[in-house]
Every structure is written in structure tokens, then in C-alpha cells.
Design a protein around this motif. Structure first.
Motif, PDB file in Angstrom:
ATOM      1  N   GLY A   1       0.811  -1.223   0.000  1.00 45.84           N
ATOM      2  CA  GLY A   1       0.000   0.000   0.000  1.00 45.84           C
ATOM      3  C   GLY A   1       0.837   1.263   0.000  1.00 45.84           C
ATOM      4  N   THR A   2       0.158   2.388  -0.235  1.00 48.67           N
ATOM      5  CA  THR A   2       0.825   3.694  -0.207  1.00 48.67           C
ATOM      6  C   THR A   2       0.571   4.318   1.158  1.00 48.67           C
ATOM      7  OG1 THR A   2       0.401   3.935  -2.563  1.00 48.67           O
ATOM      8  CG2 THR A   2       1.034   5.908  -1.386  1.00 48.67           C
ATOM      9  N   HIS A   3       1.641   4.567   1.885  1.00 47.19           N
ATOM     10  CA  HIS A   3       1.513   5.097   3.250  1.00 47.19           C
ATOM     11  C   HIS A   3       2.438   6.292   3.421  1.00 47.19           C
ATOM     12  CE1 HIS A   3      -0.705   1.545   4.723  1.00 47.19           C
ATOM     13  NE2 HIS A   3       0.037   0.904   3.839  1.00 47.19           N
ATOM     14  N   VAL A   4       1.884   7.397   3.882  1.00 45.14           N
ATOM     15  CA  VAL A   4       2.699   8.584   4.147  1.00 45.14           C
ATOM     16  C   VAL A   4       3.047   8.594   5.636  1.00 45.14           C
ATOM     17  CG1 VAL A   4       2.802  11.098   3.997  1.00 45.14           C
ATOM     18  CG2 VAL A   4       1.505   9.807   2.291  1.00 45.14           C
ATOM     19  N   PHE A   5       4.239   8.129   5.941  1.00 46.11           N
ATOM     20  CA  PHE A   5       4.733   8.165   7.329  1.00 46.11           C
ATOM     21  C   PHE A   5       5.738   9.301   7.423  1.00 46.11           C
ATOM     22  CE2 PHE A   5       4.186   3.267   7.365  1.00 46.11           C
ATOM     23  CZ  PHE A   5       2.864   3.380   7.756  1.00 46.11           C
ATOM     24  N   GLU A   6       5.417  10.319   8.214  1.00 41.49           N
ATOM     25  CA  GLU A   6       6.367  11.419   8.415  1.00 41.49           C
ATOM     26  C   GLU A   6       6.811  11.392   9.863  1.00 41.49           C
ATOM     27  OE1 GLU A   6       4.421  14.903   6.952  1.00 41.49           O
ATOM     28  OE2 GLU A   6       4.803  14.354   4.863  1.00 41.49           O
ATOM     29  N   ASN A   7       7.917  10.713  10.089  1.00 42.37           N
ATOM     30  CA  ASN A   7       8.419  10.510  11.451  1.00 42.37           C
ATOM     31  C   ASN A   7       7.321  10.017  12.385  1.00 42.37           C
ATOM     32  OD1 ASN A   7      11.111  10.552  11.666  1.00 42.37           O
ATOM     33  ND2 ASN A   7      11.291  12.707  12.213  1.00 42.37           N
ATOM     34  N   LEU A   8       6.683   8.942  11.976  1.00 42.46           N
ATOM     35  CA  LEU A   8       5.634   8.326  12.786  1.00 42.46           C
ATOM     36  C   LEU A   8       6.277   7.465  13.866  1.00 42.46           C
ATOM     37  CD1 LEU A   8       2.604   7.263  13.200  1.00 42.46           C
ATOM     38  CD2 LEU A   8       3.308   5.381  11.717  1.00 42.46           C
ATOM     39  N   LEU A   9       5.874   7.676  15.113  1.00 38.69           N
ATOM     40  CA  LEU A   9       6.342   6.823  16.204  1.00 38.69           C
ATOM     41  C   LEU A   9       5.256   5.805  16.540  1.00 38.69           C
ATOM     42  CD1 LEU A   9       8.288   6.035  18.534  1.00 38.69           C
ATOM     43  CD2 LEU A   9       7.123   7.752  19.939  1.00 38.69           C
ATOM     44  N   VAL A  10       5.600   4.517  16.432  1.00 44.01           N
ATOM     45  CA  VAL A  10       4.702   3.466  16.906  1.00 44.01           C
ATOM     46  C   VAL A  10       5.263   2.984  18.240  1.00 44.01           C
ATOM     47  CG1 VAL A  10       3.739   1.167  16.464  1.00 44.01           C
ATOM     48  CG2 VAL A  10       4.028   2.785  14.574  1.00 44.01           C
ATOM     49  N   ASP A  11       4.442   3.140  19.274  1.00 42.72           N
ATOM     50  CA  ASP A  11       4.876   2.853  20.640  1.00 42.72           C
ATOM     51  C   ASP A  11       3.891   1.830  21.221  1.00 42.72           C
ATOM     52  OD1 ASP A  11       5.560   2.883  23.280  1.00 42.72           O
ATOM     53  OD2 ASP A  11       5.197   5.010  23.620  1.00 42.72           O
ATOM     54  N   LEU A  12       4.085   0.557  20.857  1.00 39.16           N
ATOM     55  CA  LEU A  12       3.157  -0.497  21.281  1.00 39.16           C
ATOM     56  C   LEU A  12       3.948  -1.650  21.888  1.00 39.16           C
ATOM     57  CD1 LEU A  12       0.798  -0.565  18.154  1.00 39.16           C
ATOM     58  CD2 LEU A  12       0.156   0.180  20.459  1.00 39.16           C
TER      59      LEU A  12
ATOM     60  N   ARG B   1       8.068  -2.756  26.555  1.00 42.29           N
ATOM     61  CA  ARG B   1       8.071  -1.505  25.801  1.00 42.29           C
ATOM     62  C   ARG B   1       8.764  -1.701  24.446  1.00 42.29           C
ATOM     63  NH1 ARG B   1      11.962   2.528  27.165  1.00 42.29           N
ATOM     64  NH2 ARG B   1      11.808   3.976  25.440  1.00 42.29           N
ATOM     65  N   ALA B   2       8.159  -1.172  23.404  1.00 38.69           N
ATOM     66  CA  ALA B   2       8.731  -1.271  22.061  1.00 38.69           C
ATOM     67  C   ALA B   2       8.380  -0.011  21.274  1.00 38.69           C
ATOM     68  CB  ALA B   2       8.193  -2.509  21.351  1.00 38.69           C
ATOM     69  N   GLU B   3       9.414   0.616  20.717  1.00 39.41           N
ATOM     70  CA  GLU B   3       9.210   1.869  19.968  1.00 39.41           C
ATOM     71  C   GLU B   3       9.940   1.798  18.634  1.00 39.41           C
ATOM     72  OE1 GLU B   3      10.619   5.151  22.244  1.00 39.41           O
ATOM     73  OE2 GLU B   3       9.321   4.732  23.953  1.00 39.41           O
ATOM     74  N   THR B   4       9.250   2.212  17.581  1.00 38.65           N
ATOM     75  CA  THR B   4       9.874   2.293  16.258  1.00 38.65           C
ATOM     76  C   THR B   4       9.414   3.579  15.560  1.00 38.65           C
ATOM     77  OG1 THR B   4       9.449  -0.112  16.123  1.00 38.65           O
ATOM     78  CG2 THR B   4      10.411   0.933  14.191  1.00 38.65           C
ATOM     79  N   TRP B   5      10.364   4.253  14.917  1.00 47.78           N
ATOM     80  CA  TRP B   5      10.054   5.425  14.090  1.00 47.78           C
ATOM     81  C   TRP B   5       9.997   5.006  12.627  1.00 47.78           C
ATOM     82  CZ3 TRP B   5       9.030  10.175  16.197  1.00 47.78           C
ATOM     83  CH2 TRP B   5       9.398  10.370  17.538  1.00 47.78           C
ATOM     84  N   PHE B   6       9.027   5.558  11.879  1.00 45.23           N
ATOM     85  CA  PHE B   6       8.878   5.221  10.466  1.00 45.23           C
ATOM     86  C   PHE B   6       8.851   6.489   9.611  1.00 45.23           C
ATOM     87  CE2 PHE B   6       6.844   1.642  12.690  1.00 45.23           C
ATOM     88  CZ  PHE B   6       7.604   0.602  12.167  1.00 45.23           C
ATOM     89  N   GLN B   7       9.545   6.420   8.479  1.00 36.11           N
ATOM     90  CA  GLN B   7       9.597   7.543   7.537  1.00 36.11           C
ATOM     91  C   GLN B   7       9.469   6.985   6.124  1.00 36.11           C
ATOM     92  OE1 GLN B   7      10.151  10.993   8.189  1.00 36.11           O
ATOM     93  NE2 GLN B   7       9.811  11.282   5.998  1.00 36.11           N
ATOM     94  N   SER B   8       8.462   7.433   5.377  1.00 37.23           N
ATOM     95  CA  SER B   8       8.327   6.984   3.981  1.00 37.23           C
ATOM     96  C   SER B   8       9.442   7.595   3.140  1.00 37.23           C
ATOM     97  CB  SER B   8       6.968   7.400   3.416  1.00 37.23           C
ATOM     98  OG  SER B   8       5.935   6.793   4.166  1.00 37.23           O
ATOM     99  N   LEU B   9      10.052   6.768   2.294  1.00 35.96           N
ATOM    100  CA  LEU B   9      11.157   7.240   1.451  1.00 35.96           C
ATOM    101  C   LEU B   9      10.748   7.378  -0.016  1.00 35.96           C
ATOM    102  CD1 LEU B   9      14.094   5.005   2.810  1.00 35.96           C
ATOM    103  CD2 LEU B   9      13.620   7.382   3.384  1.00 35.96           C
ATOM    104  N   ARG B  10      10.008   6.365  -0.532  1.00 29.97           N
ATOM    105  CA  ARG B  10       9.595   6.410  -1.944  1.00 29.97           C
ATOM    106  C   ARG B  10       8.208   5.806  -2.084  1.00 29.97           C
ATOM    107  NH1 ARG B  10      14.055   4.579  -5.999  1.00 29.97           N
ATOM    108  NH2 ARG B  10      12.456   5.518  -7.273  1.00 29.97           N
ATOM    109  N   TYR B  11       7.452   6.397  -2.973  1.00 26.86           N
ATOM    110  CA  TYR B  11       6.085   5.917  -3.181  1.00 26.86           C
ATOM    111  C   TYR B  11       5.951   5.257  -4.539  1.00 26.86           C
ATOM    112  CZ  TYR B  11       5.259   9.124   0.659  1.00 26.86           C
ATOM    113  OH  TYR B  11       5.324   9.770   1.868  1.00 26.86           O
TER     114      TYR B  11
END
Length: 239
Positions: free
Chosen positions: A95-106, A125-135
Motif C-alpha cells: 500500500g501507499t503510506h505517508v509516514f512522516e516521522n511516525l512513532l509506533v509505541d506499542l 516496551r517497544a518503539e519504532t520510528w517510520f519515515q516513507s522514502l519512496r512511493y
């Protein structure tokens, strides 16, 4: 499967540390008793006291830190414990996802048999940052920066965003077939189409940490052939 020469995998080496570009389909450590080849065995053939400093899933390729002596192992392990090692992964997701420094903290709970689940009550505790690079039309190339190092962390965190890694069937990711992205694709009679990539599309792209002499180092691991091929096909037929 043909096993690579260990020396050919080395991205960096000094007296204490080796960083290799781990190929897919080779375990980091002994998964079970038996003669299965793994990165630890290959490393020990190269350097007697070699120890693997962290794990990558069997299917995941990329930068893996190996210590050549106990002092180096202790140093890198402490850096991991204190979250001083910076890791950057690249993943191709559905899929196409626009992640702009999204923090998932689950929080993630290990439920055994190489399975994990999200559990706010019992998970760690688990944390990951996501950033879309190419669509692309149907996929996105994403940079993933895990702060913690839980098992399957990136994979399950992406799945919670309805953005499973392509080919990661454990977390509902579908393999990429050329017929789905290329127009007028014809398969010969009696031929079975195989996915472009025979594993999930996750690569440990970069690792940064301190060497024993106190110097900071950042190592990039080039994409392996299958990951590179997938991106090239997406550029060609899905952009």
C-alpha cells in the motif's frame, strides 16, 4: 543453497569488530541442534572467538555486528542495552503510506514458538520510528528506526498500521508478483509464477555505534540482489 564466503560479506573490520552484510536465509545463531549453517559458525571459522552481538531474523538481510574478542562483545552489548546503537532498516510495505516521522509505541509480548503479539498489559516496551522514502502505486519504501530491539518489532509494528511488509505472510503481508504490476504480463503454459522476492522485504540498511577506541562509526549495507531487483521492478512497472 550456495553459501557465500565469509570474507566477501565483510563491510568493516578492525582488531575488535567485524560488520558483515548478512545474506537472507541464514540464521544469526544456532536455531536448533543440528548442522545448519549460520552466521556464528561462519564467523568462528574466520575468527576463533567471534560472537554475534545482536540478531537479525533469518529472512532479514543486512548489517550485523560481530565481536572478535570478549571486550568487544561486552562493549557492543552494553551499547545495545543502553540503546546507544542506532539501527536503520529499509522495508517495502503493502500500500501507499505517508509516514512522516511516525512513532509506533506499542508493547510486544513474546508468546513463544517465534511468535509475538501486541499486549498493552503484559508486553515489553517497544518503539519504532517510520519515515516513507519512496512511493509506488501499490507499495511504499519505508525507513524504520527501532529504538528498542524486540523480536519481530518492525514487522508487527508495521502490521498494526495496516502496512505489512511485502511477503511477510506471518503478519498478513502479500508477496509481490510481476503479473500484478506489469501490464500484459503473460505466463507460459504450465508455468507457475514465483514472487519477485522469495522472502519478506526487510533489510538492515545501516548501523551506528562506538568502536573500542571511542570512535563513532556508521556502516551502510548495500541492498542484496533480491531487494534491489524488487525495487527496480517497482520503479519500472509500479511508479
Amino acid at each position: 543453497m550456495k553459501f557465500p564466503k565469509f570474507a566477501d560479506l565483510i563491510l568493516f573490520e578492525d582488531d575488535d569488530i567485524i560488520v558483515v552484510n548478512k545474506p537472507p536465509f541464514i540464521s544469526s545463531l544456532d536455531e536448533r541442534e543440528g548442522g545448519e549453517i549460520n552466521m556464528l559458525r561462519l564467523a568462528k571459522q574466520y575468527s576463533d572467538d567471534a560472537q554475534i552481538c545482536h540478531r537479525l531474523d533469518k529472512e532479514t538481510s543486512g548489517a550485523l555486528i560481530i565481536a572478535k574478542n570478549p571486550d568487544a562483545y561486552r562493549s557492543v552489548s552494553m551499547q545495545f542495552e543502553r540503546r546507544k546503537v542506532k539501527k536503520v532498516y529499509h522495508a517495502v510495505i503493502d500500500g501507499t503510506h505517508v509516514f512522516e516521522n511516525l512513532l509506533v509505541d506499542l508493547p510486544i509480548l513474546n508468546i513463544g514458538k517465534s511468535s509475538v503479539t501486541i499486549s498493552r498489559q503484559d508486553g515489553k516496551r517497544a518503539e519504532t520510528w517510520f519515515q516513507s522514502l519512496r512511493y509506488f502505486k501499490h507499495y511504499t519504501l519505508v525507513e524504520c528506526r527501532p529504538v528498542t530491539g524486540r523480536m519481530h518489532q518492525i514487522r508487527i509494528h508495521l502490521a498494526t498500521q495496516r502496512a505489512s511488509i511485502a511477503g511477510d505472510e506471518m503478519y498478513k503481508g502479500k508477496p509481490v508478483f510481476l503479473s500484478e504490476i506489469k501490464r500484459k504480463y503473460h505466463l507460459g503454459k504450465d508455468q507457475e509464477e514465483l514472487p519477485i522476492m522469495k522472502r519478506f522485504a526487510l533489510h538492515a540498511y545501516e548501523v551506528s555505534f562506538k568502536l573500542l577506541n571511542g570512535n563513532d562509526i556508521t556502516i551502510h549495507a548495500p541492498y542484496p540482489k533480491d531487494f534491489d531487483t524488487l525495487l527496480k521492478q517497482l520503479e519500472k512497472f509500479d511508479s
